[in-house]
Design an enzyme around this catalytic site. Structure first.
Site, PDB file in Angstrom:
ATOM      1  N   ASN A   1       0.869  -1.184   0.000  1.00  0.00           N
ATOM      2  CA  ASN A   1       0.000   0.000   0.000  1.00  0.00           C
ATOM      3  C   ASN A   1       0.903   1.231   0.000  1.00  0.00           C
ATOM      4  OD1 ASN A   1      -1.775   2.079   0.566  1.00  0.00           O
ATOM      5  ND2 ASN A   1      -2.142   1.456   2.695  1.00  0.00           N
ATOM      6  N   TRP A   2       0.982   1.881  -1.147  1.00  0.00           N
ATOM      7  CA  TRP A   2       1.892   3.034  -1.262  1.00  0.00           C
ATOM      8  C   TRP A   2       1.337   4.282  -0.570  1.00  0.00           C
ATOM      9  CZ3 TRP A   2       4.326   3.423  -6.870  1.00  0.00           C
ATOM     10  CH2 TRP A   2       5.119   2.292  -7.090  1.00  0.00           C
ATOM     11  N   LYS A   3       0.077   4.239  -0.205  1.00  0.00           N
ATOM     12  CA  LYS A   3      -0.587   5.425   0.393  1.00  0.00           C
ATOM     13  C   LYS A   3      -0.376   6.639  -0.518  1.00  0.00           C
ATOM     14  CE  LYS A   3       0.434   3.436   4.851  1.00  0.00           C
ATOM     15  NZ  LYS A   3       0.338   3.602   6.268  1.00  0.00           N
TER      16      LYS A   3
ATOM     17  N   HIS B   1      -9.307   1.225   5.164  1.00  0.00           N
ATOM     18  CA  HIS B   1      -8.014   1.393   5.838  1.00  0.00           C
ATOM     19  C   HIS B   1      -8.204   2.341   7.024  1.00  0.00           C
ATOM     20  CE1 HIS B   1      -3.874   2.554   6.608  1.00  0.00           C
ATOM     21  NE2 HIS B   1      -3.499   1.485   5.943  1.00  0.00           N
TER      22      HIS B   1
ATOM     23  N   GLU C   1      -6.551   4.712   8.060  1.00  0.00           N
ATOM     24  CA  GLU C   1      -6.316   6.136   7.752  1.00  0.00           C
ATOM     25  C   GLU C   1      -7.549   6.752   7.098  1.00  0.00           C
ATOM     26  OE1 GLU C   1      -2.617   5.550   5.681  1.00  0.00           O
ATOM     27  OE2 GLU C   1      -1.662   5.031   7.586  1.00  0.00           O
TER      28      GLU C   1
ATOM     29  N   GLU D   1      -4.995  -4.866  10.836  1.00  0.00           N
ATOM     30  CA  GLU D   1      -3.946  -3.861  11.010  1.00  0.00           C
ATOM     31  C   GLU D   1      -4.184  -3.093  12.307  1.00  0.00           C
ATOM     32  OE1 GLU D   1      -2.107  -2.745   6.982  1.00  0.00           O
ATOM     33  OE2 GLU D   1      -3.819  -1.454   7.264  1.00  0.00           O
TER      34      GLU D   1
ATOM     35  N   GLY E   1       3.026   2.159  10.720  1.00  0.00           N
ATOM     36  CA  GLY E   1       4.038   3.202  10.541  1.00  0.00           C
ATOM     37  C   GLY E   1       4.799   3.561  11.800  1.00  0.00           C
TER      38      GLY E   1
ATOM     39  N   SER F   1       3.800  -2.240  10.269  1.00  0.00           N
ATOM     40  CA  SER F   1       5.260  -2.302  10.472  1.00  0.00           C
ATOM     41  C   SER F   1       5.879  -3.643  10.093  1.00  0.00           C
ATOM     42  CB  SER F   1       5.613  -1.912  11.920  1.00  0.00           C
ATOM     43  OG  SER F   1       5.257  -0.552  12.153  1.00  0.00           O
TER      44      SER F   1
ATOM     45  N   GLY G   1       2.895  -1.143   4.230  1.00  0.00           N
ATOM     46  CA  GLY G   1       2.898   0.275   3.870  1.00  0.00           C
ATOM     47  C   GLY G   1       4.296   0.711   3.478  1.00  0.00           C
ATOM     48  N   GLY G   2       4.986   1.382   4.405  1.00  0.00           N
ATOM     49  CA  GLY G   2       6.289   1.998   4.133  1.00  0.00           C
ATOM     50  C   GLY G   2       7.281   1.095   3.419  1.00  0.00           C
TER      51      GLY G   2
HETATM   52  C1  PEP Z   1      -0.562   0.181   6.171  1.00  0.00           C
HETATM   53  O1  PEP Z   1      -0.800   1.361   6.283  1.00  0.00           O
HETATM   54  O2  PEP Z   1      -1.349  -0.554   5.548  1.00  0.00           O
HETATM   55  C2  PEP Z   1       0.653  -0.337   6.799  1.00  0.00           C
HETATM   56  C3  PEP Z   1       0.665  -1.575   7.147  1.00  0.00           C
HETATM   57  O3  PEP Z   1       1.674   0.559   7.003  1.00  0.00           O
HETATM   58  P1  PEP Z   1       3.158   0.223   7.554  1.00  0.00           P
HETATM   59  O4  PEP Z   1       3.602  -1.080   6.917  1.00  0.00           O
HETATM   60  O5  PEP Z   1       4.001   1.363   7.095  1.00  0.00           O
HETATM   61  O6  PEP Z   1       3.053   0.110   9.020  1.00  0.00           O
END
Ligand code: PEP
Length: 251
Positions: free
Chosen positions: A11-13, A98, A100, A168, A174, A213, A234-235
């Protein structure tokens, strides 16, 4: 326990520009010839890049997804994108609910469910996200919150091919913090129970991803937890080397 092929989804957000294509091309190269890879791979770039990334993965097995969709098919909804439009641009999946989006846009379980139904209407697989906040966790309410989100967010017609769950924990997204494998096992087992009770054999086969994470250093341990059928990343999905380090847990 049903055999479920894992999915590692990035997920590049709100990250990425045309230049990000080089990361996708690098990932395609890393995946080439890896016949033993025991997972599917998905990239969810921002909507502006769905077409470009689709082009970049041509000839590989990498699938493309959106990060959100509107519940309606078309119409006067400035700034929104429908599931049909994502499908038209080459997506096969879409993330809905999600944390967010739940936090930034006030999306309720009912709104998330309508988006998942829209994804199904368009022929997309919906990745439905659930997860507790830190305060809910500290109050011992994790399972209650997750069960309630699943109840309200999943369409009655959900099936294993059309629906993926992503657990999640909000406090792990993050932050570099993750639940223990035991905690992940407890929540994923509870999710599996809910899915089997509501969807029977389909619920037994539905993928349940862990997200929050996930990094190359912890992927193997987290992906080995019972009822963890892949990751939502994500990241660490933004750089081919990092994302590949996670995908390699399935080599
Ligand atoms: C996400 O937002 O879906 C996520 C899992 O982010 P991260 O891996 O950066 O914690």
């Amino acid at each position: 326990m049903a055999r479920v092929k894992a999915l590692v989804a990035g997920n590049w957000k709100m990250n990425g520009e045309k230049a990000s294509k080089k990361e996708v091309t690098a990932l395609v190269r890393k995946l080439a010839g890896k016949k033993k890879l025991a997972c599917d791979v998905l990239i969810c770039p921002p909507a502006t890049l769905v077409g470009l990334v689709k082009e970049a993965v041509r000839g590989s097995k990498i699938a493309i997804g959106g990060q959100d969709c509107h519940a309606k098919e078309s119409g006067a909804h400035t700034g929104d994108i429908s599931a049909e439009m994502l499908k038209d641009a080459g997506a096969t999946h879409v993330i809905v609910g999600h944390s967010e989006r739940r936090a930034d846009h006030g999306e309720t379980d009912a709104a998330v469910r309508a988006k998942a139904e829209a994804a199904h209407r368009a022929g997309l697989t919906a990745i439905v996200c659930v997860g507790e906040t830190e305060a809910e966790r500290d109050a011992g309410a994790t399972l209650k919150v997750i069960r309630s989100q699943l109840k309200g967010s999943l369409p009655d017609a959900a099936a294993a091919k059309t629906t993926v769950i992503a657990y999640e924990p909000v406090w792990a997204i993050g932050t570099g913090r993750t639940p223990t494998p035991e905690d992940v096992a407890r929540v994923h087992a509870a999710i599996r129970n809910v899915l089997e009770a509501r969807f029977g054999a389909e619920g037994a086969k539905m993928r349940i991803l862990y997200g929050g994470s996930v990094k190359p250093a912890n992927a193997k341990e987290l992906m080995a937890v019972p009822n963890v059928n892949g990751a939502l990343v994500g990241g660490a999905s933004l750089k081919a080397d990092d994302f590949w380090g996670i995908i390699s847990a399935y080599l």
